[in-house]
Enzyme design. Structure first.
Site, PDB file in Angstrom:
ATOM      1  CG  HIS A 178      -0.271   0.066   2.549  1.00  0.00           C
ATOM      2  ND1 HIS A 178       0.241   1.228   3.073  1.00  0.00           N
ATOM      3  CD2 HIS A 178      -0.035  -0.897   3.472  1.00  0.00           C
ATOM      4  CE1 HIS A 178       0.749   0.994   4.260  1.00  0.00           C
ATOM      5  NE2 HIS A 178       0.619  -0.297   4.526  1.00  0.00           N
ATOM      6  CB  CYS A 194       1.549  -3.372   5.495  1.00  0.00           C
ATOM      7  SG  CYS A 194      -0.069  -3.968   6.027  1.00  0.00           S
TER       8      CYS A 194
END
Length: 219
Positions: A178, A194
């Protein structure tokens, strides 16, 4: 005085608005980053677009290169030679290098700088992109809520959301590739698992990959 902070769980990242003075946290001697669930971030005063909406005309991702907000990182994306075993279209994340490679045809790869999991939050394995979202919303996972019950249960997508302008969801996990509103953390190990990219780079990657893309994360 209000300030925005980034809350990091064992599995996901998000931004929330909190009041009160900054607290002191232990610093990782290698990355010089806080080993806590909270990191201070800068927030640009811009309208928050609706989730899954087209990029607003005023957003830097839509502007010409001369007008765009520069990336706050020395890690620029570039095309590099590739002689590995993976087929074109495969994403390979090197946690040790803090780089993401998108394998291209003709013995090349597009290389991006990324932020990866801090010590204790690294992982490896093979996943696939199961979903893609523009300006994704954020709902903290149960693991985060157990650690931080003060967090909101929902945060609307937008420029202040640390999931950034684009997110690619990996398998049935809550890990994502992301964007980030903390471009200064690219190239470091500060996330909770992440894979972070600048908003500019994740928008570029987003246009190049499809749902079903194979993602290999190497420790």
């Amino acid at each position: 005085m209000r300030r925005f902070v980034t809350a990091l769980s064992g599995l996901a990242c998000a931004t929330i608005a909190l009041a009160g003075p900054a607290a002191a946290y232990e610093i990782d001697p290698l990355t010089r980053q806080p080993l806590s669930d909270v990191l201070t971030v800068r927030v640009r005063a811009q309208p928050v677009p609706t989730a899954n909406a087209a990029l607003p005309a005023a957003d830097p991702l839509q502007q010409s290169p001369a007008a765009a907000v520069p990336q706050a990182t020395a890690i620029g994306r570039e095309t590099v030679p590739y002689s590995g075993p993976h087929a074109p279209g495969t994403i390979v994340v090197s946690t040790a290098e803090r780089r993401l490679y998108l394998v291209l045809p003709g013995g090349e790869a597009m290389r991006y700088g990324v932020g990866v999991g801090r010590p204790g939050f690294t992982w490896g394995g093979t996943q696939t992109v199961t979903m893609k979202r523009e300006w994704p919303d954020w709902r903290p996972p149960a693991e985060m809520l157990r650690r931080r019950p003060d967090l909101p249960r929902y945060m609307k997508g937008g420029i202040e959301n640390p999931l950034g302008s684009r997110a690619m969801y990996l398998g049935n996990t809550i890990y994502r590739i992301h964007g980030s509103n903390e471009p200064e953390t690219i190239g470091t190990a500060v996330s909770s698992g992440c894979i972070r990219m600048t908003n500019e780079d994740v928008a570029d990657l987003y246009t190049r990959v499809k749902v079903g893309t194979r993602v290999i994360v190497q420790r």
